[in-house]
Write a protein that holds these residues in place. Structure first.
Motif, PDB file in Angstrom:
ATOM      1  N   GLU A   3       0.857  -1.199  -0.159  1.00 50.30           N
ATOM      2  CA  GLU A   3      -0.120  -0.103   0.016  1.00 50.30           C
ATOM      3  C   GLU A   3       0.775   1.101   0.076  1.00 50.30           C
ATOM      4  N   ARG A   6       4.792   2.074  -5.118  1.00 48.78           N
ATOM      5  CA  ARG A   6       4.483   1.438  -6.331  1.00 48.78           C
ATOM      6  C   ARG A   6       5.661   0.741  -6.959  1.00 48.78           C
ATOM      7  N   THR A  33      -4.130   5.670 -10.336  1.00 50.59           N
ATOM      8  CA  THR A  33      -4.799   4.439  -9.633  1.00 50.59           C
ATOM      9  C   THR A  33      -4.054   3.422  -9.014  1.00 50.59           C
ATOM     10  N   ASN A  34      -4.464   2.334  -8.347  1.00 48.93           N
ATOM     11  CA  ASN A  34      -3.692   1.146  -8.197  1.00 48.93           C
ATOM     12  C   ASN A  34      -3.031   0.468  -9.221  1.00 48.93           C
ATOM     13  N   GLN A  35      -1.968   0.037  -9.287  1.00 50.91           N
ATOM     14  CA  GLN A  35      -1.302  -0.416 -10.368  1.00 50.91           C
ATOM     15  C   GLN A  35      -1.727  -1.599 -10.780  1.00 50.91           C
ATOM     16  N   ASN A  37      -5.055  -2.484 -10.795  1.00 46.95           N
ATOM     17  CA  ASN A  37      -6.046  -1.936 -11.334  1.00 46.95           C
ATOM     18  C   ASN A  37      -5.758  -1.262 -12.818  1.00 46.95           C
ATOM     19  N   GLU A  61       3.472  -8.387  -8.567  1.00 44.95           N
ATOM     20  CA  GLU A  61       2.743  -7.794  -7.493  1.00 44.95           C
ATOM     21  C   GLU A  61       1.434  -8.518  -7.597  1.00 44.95           C
TER      22      GLU A  61
END
Length: 126
Positions: A3, A6, A33-35, A37, A61
């Protein structure tokens, strides 16, 4: 990718995305955004070519995210049982199909967490 942290390979790839002026807002949203996603949406929209290093980073990931969820699920089940929750309650809250699946989940999680220990997944935790 924990969290707030990146993956630099994925970040670099996302920064290189361009679909032209009309979709620049969409690409900017993907970058923010969240990688995981962002990669999924990029794939669904066909907005990028995924080189091997990005696919490798994506897989790493996924392994990391699975491990975090598995650790959390294991801790949740343990806490719920310690608080007196029934296997029926756990089954219902976590959406398991049967009591047998719910009861066997802790063992399955323990095996999966052992399999995904950092030394067992090359490159996933470096």
């Amino acid at each position: 990718m924990t969290e707030g942290k990146r993956n630099p390979i994925i970040a670099e790839w996302l920064n290189g995305l361009s679909t032209g002026d009309r979709d620049e807002a969409r690409v900017a949203a993907l970058r923010a955004t969240n990688q995981l996603n962002a990669l999924r949406v990029s794939s669904e929209l066909g907005v990028g070519n995924f080189p091997d290093n990005v696919l490798t980073a994506w897989a790493i990931e996924i392994v990391r995210a699975h491990r975090v969820v598995n650790q959390s699920e294991s801790a949740f089940i343990e806490e719920a049982r310690n608080k007196g929750w029934t296997w029926e309650q756990i089954r219902d809250r976590l959406g398991f199909q049967s009591l047998e699946v719910a009861k066997g989940r802790q063992e399955a999680l323990a095996l999966e967490l052992e399999r995904t220990q950092p030394p067992n997944i090359p490159g996933a935790y470096s």
